[in-house]
Design an enzyme around this catalytic site. Structure first.
Site, PDB file in Angstrom:
ATOM      1  CE  LYS A   1      -4.365  -1.707   1.682  1.00 39.08           C
ATOM      2  NZ  LYS A   1      -5.480  -1.539   2.584  1.00 39.08           N
TER       3      LYS A   1
ATOM      4  CE  LYS B   1      -6.264  -7.223  -1.685  1.00 42.86           C
ATOM      5  NZ  LYS B   1      -6.608  -6.984  -0.309  1.00 42.86           N
TER       6      LYS B   1
ATOM      7  CE  LYS C   1     -11.531  -0.619   0.876  1.00 41.37           C
ATOM      8  NZ  LYS C   1     -11.988  -1.767   1.551  1.00 41.37           N
TER       9      LYS C   1
HETATM   10  N1  AQP Z   1     -10.262 -10.289  -3.227  1.00 46.22           N
HETATM   11  C1  AQP Z   1     -10.541 -10.779  -2.027  1.00 46.22           C
HETATM   12  N2  AQP Z   1     -10.767 -12.100  -1.868  1.00 46.22           N
HETATM   13  C2  AQP Z   1     -11.067 -12.613  -0.659  1.00 46.22           C
HETATM   14  N3  AQP Z   1     -11.199 -11.854   0.463  1.00 46.22           N
HETATM   15  C3  AQP Z   1     -10.998 -10.536   0.357  1.00 46.22           C
HETATM   16  N4  AQP Z   1     -11.044  -9.518   1.253  1.00 46.22           N
HETATM   17  C4  AQP Z   1     -10.752  -8.355   0.631  1.00 46.22           C
HETATM   18  N5  AQP Z   1     -10.510  -8.584  -0.683  1.00 46.22           N
HETATM   19  C5  AQP Z   1     -10.652  -9.926  -0.885  1.00 46.22           C
HETATM   20  C6  AQP Z   1     -11.417  -9.671   2.677  1.00 46.22           C
HETATM   21  O1  AQP Z   1     -12.421  -8.739   2.965  1.00 46.22           O
HETATM   22  C7  AQP Z   1     -12.364  -8.423   4.357  1.00 46.22           C
HETATM   23  C8  AQP Z   1     -12.490  -6.942   4.572  1.00 46.22           C
HETATM   24  O2  AQP Z   1     -11.267  -6.352   4.268  1.00 46.22           O
HETATM   25  P1  AQP Z   1     -10.899  -4.862   4.568  1.00 46.22           P
HETATM   26  O3  AQP Z   1     -11.861  -4.111   5.338  1.00 46.22           O
HETATM   27  O4  AQP Z   1      -9.494  -4.858   5.023  1.00 46.22           O
HETATM   28  O5  AQP Z   1     -11.017  -4.404   3.156  1.00 46.22           O
HETATM   29  P2  AQP Z   1      -9.845  -4.311   2.306  1.00 46.22           P
HETATM   30  O6  AQP Z   1      -8.802  -5.372   2.526  1.00 46.22           O
HETATM   31  O7  AQP Z   1      -9.454  -2.900   2.505  1.00 46.22           O
HETATM   32  O8  AQP Z   1     -10.524  -4.596   0.957  1.00 46.22           O
HETATM   33  P3  AQP Z   1      -9.719  -4.461  -0.270  1.00 46.22           P
HETATM   34  O9  AQP Z   1     -10.589  -4.303  -1.422  1.00 46.22           O
HETATM   35  O10 AQP Z   1      -8.722  -5.572  -0.267  1.00 46.22           O
HETATM   36  O11 AQP Z   1      -9.041  -3.074   0.005  1.00 46.22           O
HETATM   37  P4  AQP Z   1      -7.607  -2.638  -0.276  1.00 46.22           P
HETATM   38  O12 AQP Z   1      -7.512  -2.653  -1.759  1.00 46.22           O
HETATM   39  O13 AQP Z   1      -7.575  -1.290   0.313  1.00 46.22           O
HETATM   40  O14 AQP Z   1      -6.697  -3.637   0.382  1.00 46.22           O
HETATM   41  C9  AQP Z   1     -11.039  -8.988   4.873  1.00 46.22           C
HETATM   42  O15 AQP Z   1     -11.290 -10.166   5.613  1.00 46.22           O
HETATM   43  C10 AQP Z   1     -10.287  -9.329   3.618  1.00 46.22           C
HETATM   44  O16 AQP Z   1      -9.428 -10.434   3.795  1.00 46.22           O
END
Ligand code: AQP
Length: 332
Positions: free
Chosen positions: A112, A195, A198
């Site tokens: 990140k 993966k 967002k």
């Molecule tokens: N692609 C994915 N496949 C399986 N599980 C996923 N999670 C996120 N993306 C995938 C799971 O969603 C839960 C919430 O995660 P968070 O609040 O940490 O959201 P996040 O990780 O910020 O979601 P993103 O889209 O992955 O955001 P960025 O891009 O900012 O990192 C967690 O249990 C996560 O494992």
């Protein structure tokens, strides 16, 4: 009953299929036989810059989505992280137990902070896995349902729990990650070996739960597939088709092998067309329920207030133990 805990950040207008299939669906399934604590991680959200008005709105939308997908506030404590100050308080104690090099090894920080360079990333983004350890350990849960990307943070959580227990006195339970292999990493529709995310995915690569259903259908129909034409699950050779089969199987409950049989002799186009319909059927009622819940602000507020009370009962007890054990005095 064994306890489960998990959280999700309110950093988008909608959860996406990765969040839902990777983690949130397991929250709903586990609440039946467990004592659940589920929270909206607004403290985590500000590790990157947020517009205050948007953050407030997204926090409520996140809570509405959790209820719309079936989290039952009569069973689960559903709360907002910042409503329970013990999270930040325990985080400080754990930061003082975390090695700098240990925190540096967290790959999510590396990913990140890669874009803007480490110097531009906040210290909060760096210490976020320690706050996450505090989020978890406060509730002494048995299981933490998450996606694969969180496995390393869970390891850190267990290490910190073990270190605290060893240095002071047994205080924390070492939690187990609850990661379902089939859906642990949902791929980006346009770049299926990465993966669905967002922050990293293009809009066409991510299916948002609250997108207009016809938009989601179009994204599925435009998903990249692989060379060849056979509908077969093979994550290495056919990541695009395999990702679509994973989503299809998860939403319908049909085993992947049955889908392979069903699509024998059909092309990728048929698979995508049918999956687009499955997705529309799934997201339409979810979206309607979420929008209806968003209209009833006082209900959402009441759920979150009750959730925070239940969470604080547990969290304040754990923090009290921690403060005693590290040698803090209490105000007379
Ligand atoms: N692609 C994915 N496949 C399986 N599980 C996923 N999670 C996120 N993306 C995938 C799971 O969603 C839960 C919430 O995660 P968070 O609040 O940490 O959201 P996040 O990780 O910020 O979601 P993103 O889209 O992955 O955001 P960025 O891009 O900012 O990192 C967690 O249990 C996560 O494992």
């Amino acid at each position: 009953r064994p306890r489960v805990l998990s959280g999700i950040q309110p950093t988008a207008d909608s959860f996406h299929f990765g969040n839902y299939l990777g983690a949130l669906r397991q929250w709903v399934a586990l609440q039946e036989e467990h004592e659940p604590f589920f929270f909206v991680a607004d403290l985590h959200a500000i590790t990157v810059e947020q517009d205050p008005k948007v953050l407030r709105e997204r926090t409520l939308r996140a809570a509405a989505q959790l209820l719309a997908m079936g989290v039952d506030p009569d069973r689960a404590a559903v709360f907002v992280q910042s409503h329970v100050p013990e999270h930040a308080q325990l985080s400080w104690v754990l930061q003082c137990l975390t090695g700098f090099g240990e925190a540096r090894r967290m790959t999510q920080f590396k990913d990140k902070s890669a874009k803007g360079g480490e110097g531009a990333a906040s210290v909060g983004l760096f210490t976020y896995p320690v706050l996450q350890a505090a989020d978890i350990l406060l509730y002494r849960p048995h299981f933490v349902p998450v996606g694969e990307d969180q496995r390393q943070h869970l390891e850190l959580t267990r290490d910190l729990a073990g270190r605290f227990n060893h240095r002071y006195k047994k205080t924390f339970r070492l939690p187990e990650p609850y990661i379902l292999e089939a859906t642990a990493k949902i791929g980006d529709l346009q770049d299926p070996t990465s993966k669905m995310s967002k922050s990293a995915s293009s809009p066409a690569g991510i299916v948002e739960m609250l997108d207009e259903p016809r938009v989601s259908a179009k994204k599925i129909r435009s998903a990249v597939t692989d060379s060849g034409s056979e509908v077969r699950f093979d994550a290495a050779e056919k990541p695009g088709v395999s990702n679509l089969l994973t989503i299809y199987a998860a939403l319908t409950g049909a085993p992947v092998a049955d889908l392979e049989e069903q699509y024998a002799g059909h092309g990728y186009g048929d698979l995508k067309r049918d999956l687009a319909e499955v997705v529309v059927e799934f997201v339409t009622p979810f979206r309607d329920r979420t929008l209806a819940l968003m209209e009833d602000r006082s209900h959402l507020d009441a759920v979150l207030a009750a959730g925070a009370v239940r969470a604080r009962e547990v969290a304040s007890r754990t923090l009290g133990d921690v403060y005693d054990r590290v040698g803090f005095t209490r105000p007379a």
